[in-house]
Motif scaffolding. Sequence first.
Motif, PDB file in Angstrom:
ATOM      1  N   LYS A  48       0.837  -1.200   0.000  1.00 16.38           N
ATOM      2  CA  LYS A  48       0.000   0.000   0.000  1.00 16.38           C
ATOM      3  C   LYS A  48       0.873   1.252   0.000  1.00 16.38           C
ATOM      4  O   LYS A  48       2.042   1.216   0.337  1.00 16.38           O
ATOM      5  N   GLU A  49       0.256   2.354  -0.388  1.00 20.41           N
ATOM      6  CA  GLU A  49       0.974   3.624  -0.385  1.00 20.41           C
ATOM      7  C   GLU A  49       1.091   4.160   1.041  1.00 20.41           C
ATOM      8  O   GLU A  49       0.271   3.866   1.910  1.00 20.41           O
ATOM      9  N   ARG A  50       2.123   4.960   1.226  1.00 20.94           N
ATOM     10  CA  ARG A  50       2.275   5.628   2.514  1.00 20.94           C
ATOM     11  C   ARG A  50       1.130   6.615   2.714  1.00 20.94           C
ATOM     12  O   ARG A  50       0.732   7.311   1.770  1.00 20.94           O
ATOM     13  N   GLU A  51       0.605   6.667   3.927  1.00 24.96           N
ATOM     14  CA  GLU A  51      -0.486   7.585   4.210  1.00 24.96           C
ATOM     15  C   GLU A  51      -0.204   8.335   5.505  1.00 24.96           C
ATOM     16  O   GLU A  51       0.401   7.816   6.435  1.00 24.96           O
ATOM     17  N   ALA A  52      -0.678   9.577   5.531  1.00 24.46           N
ATOM     18  CA  ALA A  52      -0.561  10.380   6.739  1.00 24.46           C
ATOM     19  C   ALA A  52      -1.576   9.890   7.760  1.00 24.46           C
ATOM     20  O   ALA A  52      -2.723   9.579   7.415  1.00 24.46           O
ATOM     21  N   CYS A 103       7.887   8.555  11.678  1.00 21.22           N
ATOM     22  CA  CYS A 103       7.815   9.920  12.165  1.00 21.22           C
ATOM     23  C   CYS A 103       8.437  10.845  11.138  1.00 21.22           C
ATOM     24  O   CYS A 103       9.426  10.482  10.479  1.00 21.22           O
ATOM     25  N   ALA A 104       7.850  12.020  10.972  1.00 22.45           N
ATOM     26  CA  ALA A 104       8.363  12.992  10.009  1.00 22.45           C
ATOM     27  C   ALA A 104       8.342  14.383  10.626  1.00 22.45           C
ATOM     28  O   ALA A 104       7.514  14.681  11.486  1.00 22.45           O
ATOM     29  N   ALA A 105       9.261  15.224  10.172  1.00 22.93           N
ATOM     30  CA  ALA A 105       9.329  16.597  10.675  1.00 22.93           C
ATOM     31  C   ALA A 105       9.624  17.544   9.527  1.00 22.93           C
ATOM     32  O   ALA A 105      10.393  17.228   8.628  1.00 22.93           O
ATOM     33  N   GLY A 106       8.997  18.707   9.576  1.00 23.36           N
ATOM     34  CA  GLY A 106       9.213  19.697   8.537  1.00 23.36           C
ATOM     35  C   GLY A 106       9.164  21.097   9.099  1.00 23.36           C
ATOM     36  O   GLY A 106       8.507  21.352  10.106  1.00 23.36           O
ATOM     37  N   VAL A 107       9.841  22.002   8.425  1.00 25.82           N
ATOM     38  CA  VAL A 107       9.913  23.383   8.884  1.00 25.82           C
ATOM     39  C   VAL A 107       8.793  24.237   8.297  1.00 25.82           C
ATOM     40  O   VAL A 107       8.160  25.026   8.985  1.00 25.82           O
ATOM     41  N   ALA A 110       2.779  23.209   4.773  1.00 21.40           N
ATOM     42  CA  ALA A 110       1.499  23.840   4.456  1.00 21.40           C
ATOM     43  C   ALA A 110       0.351  22.830   4.553  1.00 21.40           C
ATOM     44  O   ALA A 110      -0.725  23.141   5.061  1.00 21.40           O
ATOM     45  N   ASP A 111       0.589  21.641   4.035  1.00 20.44           N
ATOM     46  CA  ASP A 111      -0.428  20.590   4.079  1.00 20.44           C
ATOM     47  C   ASP A 111       0.140  19.415   4.847  1.00 20.44           C
ATOM     48  O   ASP A 111       0.989  18.681   4.335  1.00 20.44           O
ATOM     49  N   PRO A 112      -0.310  19.188   6.069  1.00 21.36           N
ATOM     50  CA  PRO A 112       0.301  18.156   6.918  1.00 21.36           C
ATOM     51  C   PRO A 112       0.086  16.734   6.434  1.00 21.36           C
ATOM     52  O   PRO A 112       0.730  15.806   6.920  1.00 21.36           O
ATOM     53  N   SER A 116       5.732  14.927   1.002  1.00 18.27           N
ATOM     54  CA  SER A 116       6.818  15.726   0.428  1.00 18.27           C
ATOM     55  C   SER A 116       7.028  17.046   1.159  1.00 18.27           C
ATOM     56  O   SER A 116       8.022  17.733   0.922  1.00 18.27           O
ATOM     57  N   GLU A 117       6.123  17.409   2.036  1.00 22.07           N
ATOM     58  CA  GLU A 117       6.268  18.651   2.816  1.00 22.07           C
ATOM     59  C   GLU A 117       7.285  18.499   3.945  1.00 22.07           C
ATOM     60  O   GLU A 117       7.708  19.475   4.528  1.00 22.07           O
ATOM     61  N   TYR A 118       7.669  17.256   4.234  1.00 24.30           N
ATOM     62  CA  TYR A 118       8.541  16.996   5.378  1.00 24.30           C
ATOM     63  C   TYR A 118       9.964  16.731   4.918  1.00 24.30           C
ATOM     64  O   TYR A 118      10.197  16.006   3.961  1.00 24.30           O
ATOM     65  N   SER A 119      10.909  17.307   5.665  1.00 22.25           N
ATOM     66  CA  SER A 119      12.315  17.180   5.293  1.00 22.25           C
ATOM     67  C   SER A 119      13.023  16.033   5.993  1.00 22.25           C
ATOM     68  O   SER A 119      14.041  15.546   5.507  1.00 22.25           O
ATOM     69  N   TYR A 120      12.512  15.640   7.129  1.00 24.33           N
ATOM     70  CA  TYR A 120      13.208  14.644   7.945  1.00 24.33           C
ATOM     71  C   TYR A 120      12.287  13.475   8.262  1.00 24.33           C
ATOM     72  O   TYR A 120      11.102  13.664   8.548  1.00 24.33           O
ATOM     73  N   TRP A 121      12.875  12.280   8.219  1.00 21.97           N
ATOM     74  CA  TRP A 121      12.106  11.056   8.448  1.00 21.97           C
ATOM     75  C   TRP A 121      12.877  10.116   9.357  1.00 21.97           C
ATOM     76  O   TRP A 121      14.111  10.044   9.292  1.00 21.97           O
ATOM     77  N   GLY A 122      12.120   9.394  10.192  1.00 23.15           N
ATOM     78  CA  GLY A 122      12.724   8.348  10.982  1.00 23.15           C
ATOM     79  C   GLY A 122      12.744   7.031  10.210  1.00 23.15           C
ATOM     80  O   GLY A 122      12.263   6.959   9.070  1.00 23.15           O
ATOM     81  N   ARG A 123      13.276   6.014  10.846  1.00 20.23           N
ATOM     82  CA  ARG A 123      13.397   4.710  10.177  1.00 20.23           C
ATOM     83  C   ARG A 123      12.154   3.845  10.348  1.00 20.23           C
ATOM     84  O   ARG A 123      12.020   2.819   9.682  1.00 20.23           O
ATOM     85  N   GLY A 124      11.286   4.223  11.262  1.00 20.66           N
ATOM     86  CA  GLY A 124      10.026   3.504  11.407  1.00 20.66           C
ATOM     87  C   GLY A 124       9.989   2.548  12.587  1.00 20.66           C
ATOM     88  O   GLY A 124      11.024   2.083  13.072  1.00 20.66           O
ATOM     89  N   THR A 125       8.783   2.268  13.025  1.00 24.39           N
ATOM     90  CA  THR A 125       8.543   1.288  14.084  1.00 24.39           C
ATOM     91  C   THR A 125       7.324   0.474  13.684  1.00 24.39           C
ATOM     92  O   THR A 125       6.324   1.028  13.220  1.00 24.39           O
ATOM     93  N   GLN A 126       7.416  -0.838  13.821  1.00 20.33           N
ATOM     94  CA  GLN A 126       6.371  -1.739  13.316  1.00 20.33           C
ATOM     95  C   GLN A 126       5.232  -1.891  14.313  1.00 20.33           C
ATOM     96  O   GLN A 126       5.459  -2.165  15.503  1.00 20.33           O
ATOM     97  N   VAL A 127       4.028  -1.732  13.816  1.00 15.01           N
ATOM     98  CA  VAL A 127       2.821  -1.984  14.607  1.00 15.01           C
ATOM     99  C   VAL A 127       2.062  -3.119  13.928  1.00 15.01           C
ATOM    100  O   VAL A 127       1.744  -3.033  12.735  1.00 15.01           O
TER     101      VAL A 127
END
Length: 131
Positions: A48-52, A103-107, A110-112, A116-127
């Motif tokens: 599946k595609e990544r989703e917010a 987890c993602a972080a951006g400075v 505009a659209d959370p 692509s609005e986020y500059s930084y990403w973590g490696r992920g944690t599995q649920v």
Amino acid sequence: EVQLVESGGDQVQAGGSLRLSCAADGYDYSAHTYSNNCMAWFRQAPGKEREAVAAIYLGPGNTYYSDSVKERFAISRHNANAKNTVYLQMNSLKPEDTAMYYCAAGVYVADPSVGSEYSYWGRGTQVTVSS
């Protein structure tokens, strides 16, 4: 360099709860006045595609939730010692919540809901939620 480190992923039964954490090292957002500094959680299930999932603006505290998690998930943030930590409290978990959570972080976000609005990403944690 900004580093995002997620934790809290696990395997739980449907109806259970988990709390994810994301610690942001290397960038103290509270030291800036940008009102659209934002941290968020995204997820991606196999095939599946990544989703917010949820996002929070670090200044005003405004939040965003996807329709699929509203009323079940809650995002919050905490700033201490120049480090921002964002939490995702997940309740009433369903098998369809199974995914890798990032987890993602951006400075300047505009659209959370847009990755692509986020500059930084973590490696992920599995649920993983079992029925």
